[in-house]
Enzyme design. Structure first.
Site, short mmCIF file in Angstrom:
data_model
loop_
_atom_site.label_atom_id
_atom_site.label_comp_id
_atom_site.label_asym_id
_atom_site.label_seq_id
_atom_site.Cartn_x
_atom_site.Cartn_y
_atom_site.Cartn_z
N ARG A 5 11.28 3.98 2.96
CA ARG A 5 10.83 3.02 3.99
C ARG A 5 12.05 2.21 4.40
O ARG A 5 12.81 1.75 3.56
CB ARG A 5 9.74 2.12 3.40
CG ARG A 5 9.50 0.78 4.11
CD ARG A 5 8.77 0.91 5.41
NE ARG A 5 7.42 1.43 5.26
CZ ARG A 5 6.34 0.68 5.03
NH1 ARG A 5 6.46 -0.62 4.87
NH2 ARG A 5 5.14 1.24 4.97
N HIS A 11 5.37 6.38 11.28
CA HIS A 11 4.81 6.18 9.94
C HIS A 11 3.89 7.37 9.66
O HIS A 11 2.67 7.25 9.63
CB HIS A 11 4.04 4.86 9.88
CG HIS A 11 3.75 4.37 8.49
ND1 HIS A 11 3.95 5.15 7.37
CD2 HIS A 11 3.26 3.19 8.05
CE1 HIS A 11 3.61 4.45 6.30
NE2 HIS A 11 3.19 3.27 6.68
N LYS A 45 26.23 -3.76 -1.88
CA LYS A 45 27.69 -3.67 -1.95
C LYS A 45 28.29 -3.00 -0.72
O LYS A 45 29.50 -2.81 -0.64
CB LYS A 45 28.10 -2.89 -3.20
CG LYS A 45 27.57 -3.49 -4.50
CD LYS A 45 27.91 -2.59 -5.69
CE LYS A 45 27.31 -3.11 -6.98
NZ LYS A 45 27.59 -2.21 -8.13
N ARG A 71 0.81 -1.22 0.00
CA ARG A 71 0.00 0.00 0.00
C ARG A 71 0.84 1.27 0.00
O ARG A 71 0.60 2.18 -0.79
CB ARG A 71 -0.94 0.02 1.22
CG ARG A 71 -2.24 -0.73 1.04
CD ARG A 71 -2.69 -1.36 2.33
NE ARG A 71 -1.68 -2.27 2.83
CZ ARG A 71 -1.53 -3.52 2.37
NH1 ARG A 71 -2.33 -3.98 1.45
NH2 ARG A 71 -0.59 -4.32 2.83
N THR A 72 1.82 1.36 0.89
CA THR A 72 2.56 2.61 1.01
C THR A 72 3.34 2.91 -0.27
O THR A 72 3.26 4.01 -0.83
CB THR A 72 3.51 2.56 2.21
OG1 THR A 72 2.76 2.30 3.39
CG2 THR A 72 4.23 3.88 2.38
#
Length: 304
Positions: free
Chosen positions: A104, A132, A83, A54-55
């Site tokens: 995120r 959030h 890396k 969703r986000t």
């Protein structure tokens, strides 16, 4: 007012600034055709270090609907992170290519770390069990649109209140409005952290383990899943995962105008039979998330 700002946690914005984002989000929902080309020529990076549906997709849909474009990754193993590149170097490099960055990350505090070196508007799309803020804006827009106001509400938060970054952010945000009362419903092991309760000092709240005894007093019921990925002890997760299941028997005890929200994804904490109840607005809530992210992007880029 919000141009070139970062959003790491909800209280980075004043109540007036949050309300301005919500008002714009409501107008976008009402008149989407007026906003199709607002971000034409703008580029947003979506850097997702942990899985999201969703986000991530709502951010990407938001920018696309505004006429902008997106680059980024949904798997850090497909980037130079694999890396050994540091978070700071990734943000610094990506900032050379785009106009705004959304990230995120699974580690609490990573958003602060990234925003400290970001010369562009930076949006925290969730950092571990910490914050959030755009889910909070989604929740606020949903409540404001469907209830008509953000004041004088009794809000029940049920489930994983210990690890649930969505309830941490929402409690802090809603505590800034008047006449708010909270009912924190959880097992003792997953209770609302002391730090959150200290942050909402002065706002009335009660703590209980019983959803059945509380549901009849609520204007909003905010359900959460028990988050398997946050548990170090998987046996503890198995013991607690079915602590609360919202079904029609419990819904029958609720007020006729109570709203059921959920940040999603759900597992089994809301029975599928509840989906057809008009008070269940969690899928509509996901759509509000796209509109409020469209509004936020415009505000941070200084676009009217």
């Amino acid at each position: 007012m919000l141009m070139n700002r970062h959003l790491v946690k909800p209280d980075d914005f004043s109540v007036e600034e949050i309300n301005s984002v919500l008002e714009l989000g409501m107008d976008i929902k009402k008149n989407p055709q007026n906003y199709f080309n607002k971000c034409e020529g703008k580029l947003m990076a979506t850097l997702f270090y942990e899985p999201s549906t969703r986000t991530r997709l709502s951010f990407e849909a938001a920018m696309n609907r505004l006429g902008g474009r997106i680059i980024g990754f949904s798997d850090p193993n497909a980037s130079s992170v694999s890396k050994g590149e540091t978070l700071e170097d990734t943000i610094t490099i990506v900032s050379k290519y785009v106009d705004i960055i959304t990230m995120r990350h699974p580690v609490s505090g990573a958003a602060n770390q990234a925003s400290a070196v970001c010369p562009l508007p930076f949006i925290n799309a969730g950092d571990g069990g910490n914050q959030h803020p755009t889910q909070t804006l989604t929740d606020l827009l949903t409540i404001k649109s469907l209830k008509g106001d953000l004041n004088n509400l009794t809000i029940g938060m049920c489930g994983d209140l210990k690890y649930g970054r969505t309830v941490h952010s929402l409690a802090k945000a809603m505590s800034r409005y008047s006449g708010i009362k909270f009912v924190f419903i959880s097992p003792d092991e997953l209770s609302m952290p002391k730090s959150v309760k200290e942050d909402i000092d002065g706002v009335e709240f009660i703590e209980t383990s019983s959803l059945e005894d509380s549901i009849g007093n609520l204007d909003i019921l905010y359900m959460t899943r028990i988050q398997r990925e946050r548990f170090e002890d998987k046996n503890e997760y198995e013991r607690l995962k079915d602590s609360y299941v919202l079904d029609m028997e419990k819904m029958d005890k609720a007020n006729k105008d109570m709203l059921v929200l959920h940040p999603l994804p759900r597992v089994n904490e809301i029975s599928v039979e509840v989906d057809s109840d008009p008070r269940a607005v969690y899928f509509e809530q996901a759509q509000y998330g796209m509109y409020v992210r469209m509004a936020l992007i415009m505000k941070l880029l200084g676009i009217d």
